[in-house]
Design a protein around this motif. Structure first.
Motif: not given
Length: 264
Positions: A242-264
């Protein structure tokens, strides 16, 4: 009674009507559910999982041989990447089919929207069960399930992006004598491509969570060792997963959010 008063009275009647309908639906929904209470073992299981989170099995993070946390998380990410790629490519013709553009027949748009709605009707788990029966259990079935299911939502978002694009460049190219392919390549695609990438990244975030769940029914990913650990009541292993899933999802959300802001 003046026209303004009549209009305000009509608005209030509609508002109260909507409120009454929603209240009736809520009462009906709660009345149709049979509340049996919480089992006595629920508290014990919750405490056990919480202890597992506080004292996770760190040895399971990496094992030289066999399945471990890192391999499970990487497989989950791979399923989400492949599923998102499949849907992001295959939904493009569906999006143009369902987009309501000027001069396009209404029946063509309606059939396209119906197809996307039909695809969205089936949840990921149902898709995964179908593909497990078709290709066997494993990550391949999970990737196919996410890919096909995501076509419905991505196609809808893509079609809305196509409908909202600026018609000015298209009309200018048509006035200059450009054909349909040139108009599509130089006027439509440059406008919708940033939205397409942004929507695909957003869908990838959702598919990461879905891929972790699909493993529970045998579609690969970290969900498979999680259900095994729960069945074996190995709470420290449940905690580290469960900790691994939380860490993975959090990291991917942060990276994806940053990329989406750059695209906009």
């Amino acid at each position: 009674m003046t026209d303004m008063a009549k209009k305000n009275a009509g608005i209030r009647v509609r508002q109260w009507s909507v409120t009454l309908v929603l209240a009736i639906l809520c009462v009906w929904a709660f009345g149709g559910i049979e509340f049996t209470g919480i089992k006595e073992t629920a508290g014990q299981v919750s405490k056990a999982i919480f202890r597992g989170l506080l004292h996770p099995d760190w040895n399971y993070v990496y094992l030289p041989e066999g399945e471990d946390l890192l391999r499970g998380l990487l497989e989950t990410a791979a399923i989400a990447v492949l599923g998102t790629f499949i849907s992001a490519v295959l939904c493009i013709p569906f999006a143009f089919w369902a987009a309501a553009n000027k001069g396009k027949a209404r029946w063509a748009t309606g059939t396209g929207k119906f197809m996307l709605s039909l695809i969205r009707t089936f949840p990921e788990i149902v898709m995964a069960i179908i593909f497990i029966k078709a290709v066997g259990p494993g990550s391949y079935a999970g990737a196919l399930a996410l890919g096909v299911h995501s076509i419905g939502m991505l196609g809808k978002l893509y079609s809305e992006a196509i409908e909202n694009l600026d018609r000015g460049p298209t009309e200018a190219l048509v006035a200059c004598g450009a054909n349909k392919l040139q108009t599509l390549w130089f006027a439509v695609i440059p406008q919708v491509l940033p939205d397409f990438f942004s929507f695909a990244l957003y869908r990838f975030e959702i598919n990461i969570r879905s891929a972790a769940i699909l493993g529970v029914i045998g579609a690969g990913g970290i969900g498979t060792p999680l259900i095994f650990a729960l069945d074996a009541r190995s709470w420290p292993r449940v905690g580290i997963i469960l900790l691994g899933v939380v860490v993975m999802v959090t990291i991917i959300d942060l990276i994806s959010g940053y990329i989406r802001k750059r695209l906009v």
